[in-house]
Design a protein around this motif. Structure first.
Motif: not given
Length: 452
Positions: A197-199, A252-253, A258-260, A264-266
């Motif tokens: 997971c990356l922003r 991540e899809p 996708s932000g922080v 984090l949720a993922d």
């Protein structure tokens, strides 16, 4: 050596032109007795600040007689208001939560009061207990300290130990980005999780926070020592190609959105095998309700050409230079950034809630060690051994900052460049095109401020 010269007038004009800010409250008038003073504090609205506000009367006003009038605003609004009010220097606020980004500009333009003499005279404050890396971040070019850290963070790599065991993989103790990419490729899809997971969300405080650490450790920089933009240099290009390729292949899809909080949720829901982000997120990763609690390992920020590659961030307390209540303002800062406050919150709400990342002594406290057993050692190392804000990469650069460029134009510039990179992550344009556009944006941003 040519360097960027920012006058107070030029900086104020740039900020005022870029920001539309609502009016402020507060009188800035000295009371007849300092013990009965009201000081006005402007701060970002986040859980740590809300907690501080909640317990100020009980733990500070009751002891000092100083009332604190808080203005808590979302980060962008707080920063916009602070820019305008501190540039005007009319003392409507006595204290503000400045970050590592504001300090270089604010101190250079004499918008903040130096705090060295206050800290030296305050025998209970223990300045030496604060992480030297954070003190560097809040020290001006003149060598004076202009803010005191409230809490801080570095960055590190979080990974699912259970998925690594299932895949027969081992995480290196000090991984390189090349190793991380290889691991992401091998573990991607295990247990239905993405490799990493990356922003990707646009924003200078969103995707550029991790991206700039990759740029630094790959040998890139935004500008050379003559303030020539370097966003199309081989080093900068290589770093962006690597980051975009990694998140497109194994991220991540919907990574471009996708932000922080999204990643984090993922990660907390078990949707990612690895996540590179802020050390402060570990509290949420290990919280009750997280599906990965107790399953996560922590290692230093991945590096490549540098020994260290993590970012360094702090929200710190600064006093407006025009404040008429500097003594009362220091008393507030001395308390809010103290070991005593950490203990008050730890004993009241639990040590997991104590503001971390600012003082070394917290990590020697058995109470905090127990509450943060899974991550406190790596959190300590992430802040202590983060990259140097004045020399975060390979070779000299004319600006201060790890995950940002310490000039007032960077908020607008960073947002525009981050949008270009996000478009590349989304597959809407090539990295080459995104960086060609970004190169011109970066050169234009300093065109009127370069010394001749």
């Amino acid at each position: 050596m040519k360097r960027l010269l920012l006058t107070r007038a030029a900086t104020a004009a740039a900020l005022a032109a870029a920001l539309a800010v609502s009016g402020c409250q507060g009188t800035g008038v000295r009371s007849s007795r300092e013990g009965k003073d009201t000081i006005h504090v402007l701060a970002t609205k986040n859980p740590q600040m809300e907690t501080l506000k909640q317990y100020t009367k009980k733990y500070f006003t009751s002891r000092t007689g100083i009332t604190v009038d808080y203005t808590l605003l979302p980060e962008n609004q707080a920063r916009n208001r602070m820019n305008k009010e501190f540039a005007r220097q009319d003392a409507k606020y006595d204290v503000a939560s400045v970050s590592a980004y504001e300090v270089p500009t604010y101190s250079r333009n004499h918008w903040l009061a130096p705090l060295d003499s206050y800290a030296k005279a305050d025998k209970t404050f223990d300045q030496k207990d604060i992480f030297p890396s954070l003190l560097t971040a809040v020290t001006g070019a003149d060598g004076k300290i202009y803010a005191e850290p409230f809490y801080g963070e570095g960055s590190f790599l979080m990974y699912r130990k259970d998925l690594f065991r299932k895949s027969g993989l081992t995480m290196p103790r000090d991984p390189t980005w090349r190793q991380v990419a290889s691991l992401a490729a091998k573990i991607d899809g295990t247990g239905g999780a993405s490799g990493i997971c990356l922003r990707g969300l646009p924003g200078w405080g969103q995707n550029l926070a991790p991206i700039n650490t990759v740029v630094n450790t790959f040998g890139g920089s935004w500008y050379d020592m003559q303030w020539n933009a370097r966003l199309t240099s081989p080093e900068f290009t290589k770093a962006i190609q690597f980051y975009v390729g990694l998140v497109r292949k194994y991220g991540e899809p919907g990574a471009a959105r996708s932000g922080v909080l999204d990643i984090l949720a993922d990660f907390s829901q078990g949707k990612c095998a690895m996540m590179y982000d802020a050390s402060s997120l570990a509290t949420s990763v290990e919280a009750d309700g997280s599906s990965v609690k107790g399953k996560v390992g922590y290692v230093p920020a991945p590096h490549e050409l540098t020994r260290r590659a993590g970012w360094l961030w702090t929200w710190a307390w600064g006093i407006e230079n025009a404040s008429k209540k500097k003594d009362a303002a220091w008393k507030f800062i001395s308390w809010a950034s103290s070991k005593q406050y950490q203990a008050q919150i730890g004993n009241t709400l639990g040590w997991n809630e104590a503001p971390a990342g600012s003082r070394k002594s917290l990590y020697a406290n058995p109470n905090y060690q127990k509450a943060a057993a899974a991550w406190y050692r790596q959190e300590y190392a992430a802040v202590k051994d983060s990259a140097d804000p004045r020399n975060p990469g390979v070779g000299p650069r004319p600006y201060q900052g790890i995950s940002f460029v310490g000039i007032p134009q960077f908020a607008d510039l960073g947002n525009k460049v981050s949008a270009q990179i996000s478009a590349a992550i989304a597959g809407k344009k090539s990295v080459r095109t995104a960086l060609q556009i970004s190169q011109k944006l970066a050169q234009d941003a300093v065109a009127h401020y370069r010394s001749r």
